[in-house]
Design an enzyme around this catalytic site. Structure first.
Site, PDB file in Angstrom:
ATOM      1  N   LYS A   1      38.126 -12.952   8.125  1.00 23.45           N
ATOM      2  CA  LYS A   1      38.475 -11.538   7.934  1.00 23.45           C
ATOM      3  C   LYS A   1      39.632 -11.523   6.926  1.00 23.45           C
ATOM      4  O   LYS A   1      40.703 -10.933   7.162  1.00 23.45           O
ATOM      5  CB  LYS A   1      38.874 -10.919   9.284  1.00 23.45           C
ATOM      6  CG  LYS A   1      39.043  -9.428   9.270  1.00 23.45           C
ATOM      7  CD  LYS A   1      37.746  -8.666   9.379  1.00 23.45           C
ATOM      8  CE  LYS A   1      37.984  -7.182   9.205  1.00 23.45           C
ATOM      9  NZ  LYS A   1      36.768  -6.391   9.130  1.00 23.45           N
TER      10      LYS A   1
ATOM     11  N   ASP B   1      32.713  -9.230  10.736  1.00 23.39           N
ATOM     12  CA  ASP B   1      31.967  -8.080  11.291  1.00 23.39           C
ATOM     13  C   ASP B   1      30.576  -8.009  10.669  1.00 23.39           C
ATOM     14  O   ASP B   1      29.576  -7.795  11.364  1.00 23.39           O
ATOM     15  CB  ASP B   1      32.744  -6.758  11.140  1.00 23.39           C
ATOM     16  CG  ASP B   1      33.543  -6.666   9.848  1.00 23.39           C
ATOM     17  OD1 ASP B   1      33.629  -7.678   9.134  1.00 23.39           O
ATOM     18  OD2 ASP B   1      34.070  -5.583   9.546  1.00 23.39           O
TER      19      ASP B   1
END
Ligand code: NAP
Length: 361
Positions: free
Chosen positions: A191, A225
């Site tokens: 991320k 994600d």
């Protein structure tokens, strides 16, 4: 040849699934002297601690161990014994294969992924300070002096350390595995768009190490994600995944779900001085003592252990026996039946007995 292996039955469903695993490993004919040491709830009762030093010493001495799950109190109480073991023994590589087995209720039949989760750093490092503690207050004051972004005074703090050393060794381990096992692609999951320094460092180490494997193993990076969505929709595009600790934990359960659930997901924790094998699942306390849950995850963890010991033929035979029993679909636990309430499902030890029988055919 015989081996000495530490057996940590754990608690909850741990003693049941490790008993089933032990019967299956013994049925392969490989001679193992099991050095059984209690940990978790039974150890608290007997020694006042969930992780007696004897358990760590036994793994250090034998260098190979297999364990059942151990319960961790949520939001209070002692720290996770599982995390402590990984950190104390520096078992830096958590290896979790997720592969379709015919006969399971897999969401997708094309899954064949091996996950490499960094096991010692990240938000799992255990560097935490409780809300309103003097340490948290002191840290917040110091952070607010040097940071443009301010931290609220009534915050609890968890630190997310990601080092060059820790990132390099897990990423290199994943590439080496890919190379040795004919895997084509390593996908690094992060991320780094938000955590530019910690995840950013992990990503940069991946990009650097990938250059050494150029032409042999393809490299890509995927934001975590997006990776979760990709895995649900197109898992066949993925081969080897390498992730920091927390994402690795979550994504490996997602992959276990894709291939039919936690009951069949094995794992290994590997370091330079020892290797500890364990199912991905937890202690499922609601099923403890019922002889109900699936022993496959622990038995397939033992298959990984047999390979680690160099017992390739026994590993292959045991894996085939497990797959044959699941494919037949008769002597299997509730989670492998089309209807979870099927009265024809068998118990943990009965499924293990069917696997032992297959081994002897
Ligand atoms: P869990 O114990 O993994 O169980 C979650 C669900 O997964 C179960 O309710 C069951 O689903 C299914 N499941 C797990 N093991 C199974 C098996 N062998 N056969 C069939 N189904 C199985 O997760 P949890 O309830 O979140 O965690 C319980 C405790 O375990 C917590 O204290 C946690 O910290 C600990 N934990 C330990 C480890 C470890 O020792 N390495 C790992 C993870 C969690 P259904 O209800 O649908 O039947």
């Amino acid at each position: 040849m015989s081996y000495r292996v530490t057996l940590l039955p754990g608690d909850g469903i741990g003693p049941e699934v490790t008993k089933a695993m032990r019967a299956c490993v013994d049925a392969t004919g490989v001679k193992i002297n099991w050095d059984e040491v209690i940990v978790g709830a039974p150890a608290i009762e007997k020694f006042g601690t969930p992780l007696p030093q004897a358990a760590i010493e036994s793994v250090k001495k034998n260098k190979v161990a297999i364990k059942g799950p151990i319960e961790t109190p949520i939001g209070k109480g002692f720290r996770s014994v599982n995390v402590q073991l990984r950190q104390e023994l520096d078992l830096y590589a958590c290896v979790r294969p997720a592969k379709y087995i015919e006969g399971t209720k897999a969401v997708n039949t094309k899954v064949d992924i091996v996950i490499f989760r960094e096991n010692t750093e990240d938000l799992y490092a255990g560097v935490e300070f409780d809300v309103n503690s003097p340490e948290a207050k002191h840290l917040i004051q110091e952070i607010n002096k040097v940071s443009v972004k301010k931290v609220r005074e009534d915050s609890a703090i968890s630190i997310k350390p990601i080092s060059i050393f820790g990132s390099e060794r897990i990423i290199r381990y994943a590439f080496e595995y890919a190379l040795k096992n004919g895997r084509k692609k390593v996908s690094l999951v992060h991320k780094a768009n938000i955590m530019k320094f910690t995840d950013g460092l992990f990503l940069r180490m991946g990009q650097k190490i990938a250059l050494e494997y150029a032409g042999k193993v393809t490299f890509e990076d995927v934001i975590v994600d997006n990776m979760c969505m990709q895995l649900v929709q197109k898992p066949e595009l993925y081969d080897v995944l390498v992730l920091p600790n927390l994402y690795g934990d979550i994504v490996s359960d997602l992959c276990a779900g894709l291939v039919g659930g936690l009951g069949i997901a094995p794992g290994a924790n590997i370091g330079s001085a020892a290797a500890l094998f364990e199912p991905v699942h937890g202690s499922a306390p609601k099923y403890a003592g019922q002889n109900k849950v699936n022993p496959t995850a622990t038995i397939l963890s033992a298959v990984m252990m047999l390979r680690h010991l160099g017992e390739m033929d026994a590993a292959r035979r045991l894996e085939k026996a497990v797959c044959d029993v699941i494919k037949e679909g008769t002597d299997v636990t509730y989670d492998l039946k089309a209807d979870r309430n099927d009265p024809g499902s068998v118990g943990t030890q009965e499924m293990a007995a069917a696997i032992c029988k297959k081994l002897k055919q």
